[in-house]
Scaffold this motif. Structure first.
Motif, PDB file in Angstrom:
ATOM      1  N   GLN A  13      -7.778  16.559  10.068  1.00  0.00           N
ATOM      2  CA  GLN A  13      -6.760  16.176   9.086  1.00  0.00           C
ATOM      3  C   GLN A  13      -7.376  15.822   7.739  1.00  0.00           C
ATOM      4  O   GLN A  13      -6.734  15.982   6.707  1.00  0.00           O
ATOM      5  CB  GLN A  13      -5.893  15.051   9.624  1.00  0.00           C
ATOM      6  CG  GLN A  13      -4.884  15.587  10.636  1.00  0.00           C
ATOM      7  CD  GLN A  13      -3.955  14.521  11.140  1.00  0.00           C
ATOM      8  OE1 GLN A  13      -4.398  13.615  11.811  1.00  0.00           O
ATOM      9  NE2 GLN A  13      -2.683  14.651  10.828  1.00  0.00           N
ATOM     10  N   TRP A  46       2.711  19.348   4.784  1.00  0.00           N
ATOM     11  CA  TRP A  46       2.855  20.223   5.957  1.00  0.00           C
ATOM     12  C   TRP A  46       1.498  20.486   6.598  1.00  0.00           C
ATOM     13  O   TRP A  46       1.363  20.420   7.822  1.00  0.00           O
ATOM     14  CB  TRP A  46       3.517  21.529   5.509  1.00  0.00           C
ATOM     15  CG  TRP A  46       3.407  22.672   6.455  1.00  0.00           C
ATOM     16  CD1 TRP A  46       4.049  22.824   7.650  1.00  0.00           C
ATOM     17  CD2 TRP A  46       2.609  23.849   6.293  1.00  0.00           C
ATOM     18  NE1 TRP A  46       3.697  24.025   8.230  1.00  0.00           N
ATOM     19  CE2 TRP A  46       2.814  24.666   7.413  1.00  0.00           C
ATOM     20  CE3 TRP A  46       1.743  24.291   5.290  1.00  0.00           C
ATOM     21  CZ2 TRP A  46       2.170  25.892   7.570  1.00  0.00           C
ATOM     22  CZ3 TRP A  46       1.114  25.507   5.439  1.00  0.00           C
ATOM     23  CH2 TRP A  46       1.332  26.294   6.576  1.00  0.00           C
ATOM     24  N   ASP A  49       0.424  16.964   8.217  1.00  0.00           N
ATOM     25  CA  ASP A  49       1.281  16.371   9.249  1.00  0.00           C
ATOM     26  C   ASP A  49       1.704  17.336  10.350  1.00  0.00           C
ATOM     27  O   ASP A  49       2.050  16.896  11.439  1.00  0.00           O
ATOM     28  CB  ASP A  49       2.557  15.799   8.610  1.00  0.00           C
ATOM     29  CG  ASP A  49       2.272  14.658   7.646  1.00  0.00           C
ATOM     30  OD1 ASP A  49       1.154  14.104   7.673  1.00  0.00           O
ATOM     31  OD2 ASP A  49       3.176  14.332   6.849  1.00  0.00           O
ATOM     32  N   ILE A  50       1.718  18.628  10.058  1.00  0.00           N
ATOM     33  CA  ILE A  50       2.245  19.588  11.032  1.00  0.00           C
ATOM     34  C   ILE A  50       1.214  20.632  11.446  1.00  0.00           C
ATOM     35  O   ILE A  50       0.888  20.755  12.622  1.00  0.00           O
ATOM     36  CB  ILE A  50       3.533  20.267  10.492  1.00  0.00           C
ATOM     37  CG1 ILE A  50       4.615  19.191  10.305  1.00  0.00           C
ATOM     38  CG2 ILE A  50       4.012  21.366  11.424  1.00  0.00           C
ATOM     39  CD1 ILE A  50       5.843  19.650   9.583  1.00  0.00           C
ATOM     40  N   ARG A  54      -0.715  20.343  15.094  1.00  0.00           N
ATOM     41  CA  ARG A  54       0.049  21.072  16.108  1.00  0.00           C
ATOM     42  C   ARG A  54      -0.488  22.460  16.438  1.00  0.00           C
ATOM     43  O   ARG A  54      -0.005  23.084  17.389  1.00  0.00           O
ATOM     44  CB  ARG A  54       1.504  21.206  15.662  1.00  0.00           C
ATOM     45  CG  ARG A  54       2.197  19.868  15.572  1.00  0.00           C
ATOM     46  CD  ARG A  54       3.651  20.031  15.284  1.00  0.00           C
ATOM     47  NE  ARG A  54       4.268  18.725  15.012  1.00  0.00           N
ATOM     48  CZ  ARG A  54       5.470  18.576  14.541  1.00  0.00           C
ATOM     49  NH1 ARG A  54       6.237  19.621  14.294  1.00  0.00           N
ATOM     50  NH2 ARG A  54       5.950  17.362  14.306  1.00  0.00           N
ATOM     51  N   ASP A  73      -1.527  29.580  17.132  1.00  0.00           N
ATOM     52  CA  ASP A  73      -0.642  28.853  18.031  1.00  0.00           C
ATOM     53  C   ASP A  73      -0.393  29.739  19.248  1.00  0.00           C
ATOM     54  O   ASP A  73      -0.110  30.930  19.088  1.00  0.00           O
ATOM     55  CB  ASP A  73       0.675  28.539  17.318  1.00  0.00           C
ATOM     56  CG  ASP A  73       1.485  27.462  18.012  1.00  0.00           C
ATOM     57  OD1 ASP A  73       0.964  26.805  18.939  1.00  0.00           O
ATOM     58  OD2 ASP A  73       2.649  27.269  17.624  1.00  0.00           O
TER      59      ASP A  73
END
Length: 154
Positions: A13, A46, A49-50, A54, A73
């Motif tokens: 992050q 984005w 945080d995402i 994720r 993903d």
């Protein structure tokens, strides 16, 4: 840019701001035809945080500077390359190919979408063995730009 050893690692992050700036620089230079539907600040948020928490986000570094990124993903056993961007001044120096090799090492099947108008990306993916599965009118993407679905299988 001088050719020097590239390294790759999983993003953290704390990399979000640098990766967001890379994403924005690449988008603005190479796919200016596709409108950015989020603000620069929204993209920074984005990313932090995402996207990084994720998905599996890999970065390529040269001299400790992030020059490329890829977000993967897994959906129903298929890896999707959600994002793959290289700094404009680093294109052609191997970062994209290094990221692609990593993606191929993770799964025997990869899918991705790219804009039909993005000819350099299309050439890159086809050079790396991706085949076109379908064309779409863009009604399913935020930018509303015609895109296409690619797939690679080992």
């Amino acid at each position: 840019m001088m050719t020097q050893k590239l390294s790759m690692r999983i993003a953290t992050q704390s990399d979000a701001s640098v990766i967001a700036n890379l994403y924005l620089a690449s988008r603005k230079k190479h796919i200016s035809f596709a409108p950015l539907v989020h603000s620069d600040t929204g993209i920074q948020q984005w990313m932090h945080d995402i996207l990084i928490p994720r998905t599996q986000v890999w970065v390529v570094e040269q001299n400790d500077v992030i020059i490329g990124m890829m977000a993967i993903d897994e959906i129903q056993g298929v890896n999707w390359i959600e994002q793959l961007y290289v700094l404009p001044e680093a294109v052609g120096h191997g970062a994209g190919s290094l990221l692609m090799a990593k993606a191929k090492s993770l799964n025997s099947s990869i899918r991705l979408r790219t804009f039909q108008e993005n000819l350099s990306a299309r050439c890159f993916y086809e050079r790396h063995g991706f085949k076109i599965l379908e064309f779409s009118d863009g009604s399913e993407n935020e930018e509303q730009c015609p895109d296409m679905l690619y797939e690679w299988k080992s």
